[in-house]
Design an enzyme around this catalytic site. Structure first.
Site, PDB file in Angstrom:
ATOM      1  N   HIS A  31       0.854  -1.184   0.000  1.00 57.37           N
ATOM      2  CA  HIS A  31       0.000   0.000   0.000  1.00 57.37           C
ATOM      3  C   HIS A  31       0.891   1.236   0.000  1.00 57.37           C
ATOM      4  CE1 HIS A  31      -0.087   0.135   4.732  1.00 57.37           C
ATOM      5  NE2 HIS A  31       1.088  -0.211   4.259  1.00 57.37           N
ATOM      6  N   LYS A  93      -8.424 -10.926   8.310  1.00 58.20           N
ATOM      7  CA  LYS A  93      -8.748 -11.271   9.697  1.00 58.20           C
ATOM      8  C   LYS A  93      -9.641 -12.504   9.772  1.00 58.20           C
ATOM      9  CE  LYS A  93      -8.398  -6.447  11.225  1.00 58.20           C
ATOM     10  NZ  LYS A  93      -9.111  -5.288  11.809  1.00 58.20           N
ATOM     11  N   ASN A 114       4.933  -4.256   2.430  1.00 63.67           N
ATOM     12  CA  ASN A 114       5.372  -3.066   3.168  1.00 63.67           C
ATOM     13  C   ASN A 114       4.328  -2.678   4.223  1.00 63.67           C
ATOM     14  OD1 ASN A 114       3.519  -2.033   1.193  1.00 63.67           O
ATOM     15  ND2 ASN A 114       4.425   0.007   1.373  1.00 63.67           N
ATOM     16  N   PHE A 115       3.722  -3.712   4.850  1.00 61.98           N
ATOM     17  CA  PHE A 115       2.847  -3.485   5.990  1.00 61.98           C
ATOM     18  C   PHE A 115       3.684  -3.100   7.202  1.00 61.98           C
ATOM     19  CE2 PHE A 115      -1.306  -5.963   5.001  1.00 61.98           C
ATOM     20  CZ  PHE A 115      -1.329  -5.423   3.724  1.00 61.98           C
ATOM     21  N   ARG A 122       1.410 -11.555  12.922  1.00 64.47           N
ATOM     22  CA  ARG A 122       0.252 -11.904  13.755  1.00 64.47           C
ATOM     23  C   ARG A 122      -0.743 -12.784  13.001  1.00 64.47           C
ATOM     24  NH1 ARG A 122       1.215  -6.560  15.570  1.00 64.47           N
ATOM     25  NH2 ARG A 122      -0.307  -5.661  14.140  1.00 64.47           N
ATOM     26  N   ASP A 187      10.733   7.032  -1.226  1.00 61.45           N
ATOM     27  CA  ASP A 187       9.844   5.924  -1.590  1.00 61.45           C
ATOM     28  C   ASP A 187      10.306   5.273  -2.891  1.00 61.45           C
ATOM     29  OD1 ASP A 187       7.909   5.797   0.469  1.00 61.45           O
ATOM     30  OD2 ASP A 187       6.891   7.553  -0.334  1.00 61.45           O
TER      31      ASP A 187
END
Length: 389
Positions: A31, A93, A114-115, A122, A187
């Site tokens: 993102h 989720k 790129n979280f 998790r 970036d």
């Protein structure tokens, strides 16, 4: 400008050729900017890229666009950074969604993400877990700081990294505030380093059969972007300072910089040996020549730049360029992005036109790399949000 139009389902004839990354499957948890740019570049090299998005979609889909644009209109930023990718909108989720992703990972060659550090861990799909189950995969993580380093949990964006790395400190006049670059340079440079890392890891896998964790962080990339300036700072006896009156780099003598004119601005770069000719062309010999003794182009650079600045403000850009052209120094008008993109010599092969249901008719600047044996791919515009799980 020669624009090549490409439809949503168009496939250029070159698609039958062998591509550098043809057959490589990339799963992109990306993102914002650096991740999507890297994923797009891999797609342009022939990889099959699937972008994984939350049901709400990548923020850039609607993040930066004209204030008068329709609320549902896609952002030009998204359209320009997500070509050559398909998209899967899925709620990670949900257990059933995670099962789908794990199946996709089992068939992937590259994971690009790129979280925020810890998010994928998790969900059980962090680098350690994935590489333990699939030792041949390339897992590339892009982050603000080294994902395995002590600052991995610190948040940052391009501007923050420009500030912390020293990039911003180099821009602007010495008697004014620092001025950051007017583009997301960290970036983009970080994305390029990720592409290099993925390709190197794929080549190593060809030799060993093993994948690896590729880590690329914006802070390290910013400092590498400053490779010359960093080496100077590490070894010079005195710290360089920003110039005044148009000098654009702390290590350069006069007249290296941008100078305002009556109707715009011009860029000048001249070796100190050319300064007498430059001064004569502008009728400034009496003021500038006495300042050139010894290393005067460096030690008196701000005074010389101030004299040049005062004179150039009295001339139009065309007049100044005409007077200075015979001296042989490097010079150019300061153009807008629109003007640069309208230059057929520069952008004729860079700008491509798209006709697609998502975004309508629009134009993008494609990757600059040119390979004599295989042109880069451009057969898939930015994806819409057509699937959701």
């Amino acid at each position: 400008m020669q624009n090549t139009s490409i439809g949503a389902n168009a496939r250029p004839q070159e698609d039958e050729q062998v591509r550098p990354l043809k057959g490589i499957r990339v799963l992109a948890f990306t993102h914002y900017a650096a991740g999507p740019i890297a994923a797009q570049y891999l797609g342009s090299l022939g990889a099959e890229v699937v972008k994984i998005e939350a049901p709400a979609g990548d923020y850039q889909r609607t993040g930066i666009k004209e204030p008068t644009a329709d609320p549902d209109a896609p952002s030009p930023y998204f359209l320009g950074m997500n070509r050559n990718q398909r998209s899967l909108s899925i709620d990670l989720k949900r257990p059933e969604a995670q099962a789908v992703i794990r199946e996709m990972i089992s068939r992937a060659d590259v994971i690009l993400e790129n979280f925020r550090p810890g998010v994928l861990e998790r969900m059980g799909i962090g680098s350690s877990a994935v590489l333990a189950e699939h030792p041949g995969i390339i897992y590339c993580s892009i982050a603000a700081y080294d994902p395995a380093g002590p600052s991995r949990n610190k948040p940052a964006l391009d501007l923050i990294i420009q500030a912390l790395s020293g990039i911003a400190s180099l821009g602007g006049a010495a008697d004014g505030p620092p001025v950051p670059a007017g583009a997301y340079i960290v970036d983009t440079y970080t994305a390029s380093q990720a592409v290099i890392g993925v390709q190197a890891a794929l080549r190593q896998r060809d030799q060993t059969g093993l994948g690896q964790w590729v880590r690329v962080d914006m802070m390290s990339c910013a400092l590498h972007l400053l490779a010359s300036e960093s080496c100077y700072a590490l070894n010079a006896q005195e710290r360089a300072s920003r110039g005044r009156n148009g000098i654009s780099h702390s290590h350069q003598p006069a007249p290296y910089g941008i100078f305002s004119t009556l109707d715009g601005a011009i860029a000048l770069v001249a070796h100190p040996a050319s300064l007498p000719d430059l001064a004569a062309a502008l009728g400034l010999s009496k003021q500038i020549i006495p300042l050139l003794e010894g290393k005067g182009a460096w030690t008196n650079r701000d005074q010389i730049a101030g004299i040049l600045s005062g004179r150039l403000r009295q001339l139009t850009s065309d007049d100044a360029l005409t007077r200075l052209a015979p001296t042989g120094i490097l010079l150019a008008p300061v153009r807008s992005i629109d003007q640069a993109l309208a230059d057929p010599d520069v952008a004729g092969q860079l700008v491509r036109e798209v006709e697609h249901s998502y975004g309508g008719r629009y134009r993008v600047a494609v990757e600059p790399l040119k390979l004599s044996g295989s042109a880069l791919v451009f057969d898939r515009p930015a994806p819409d949000q057509s699937r959701s799980h």
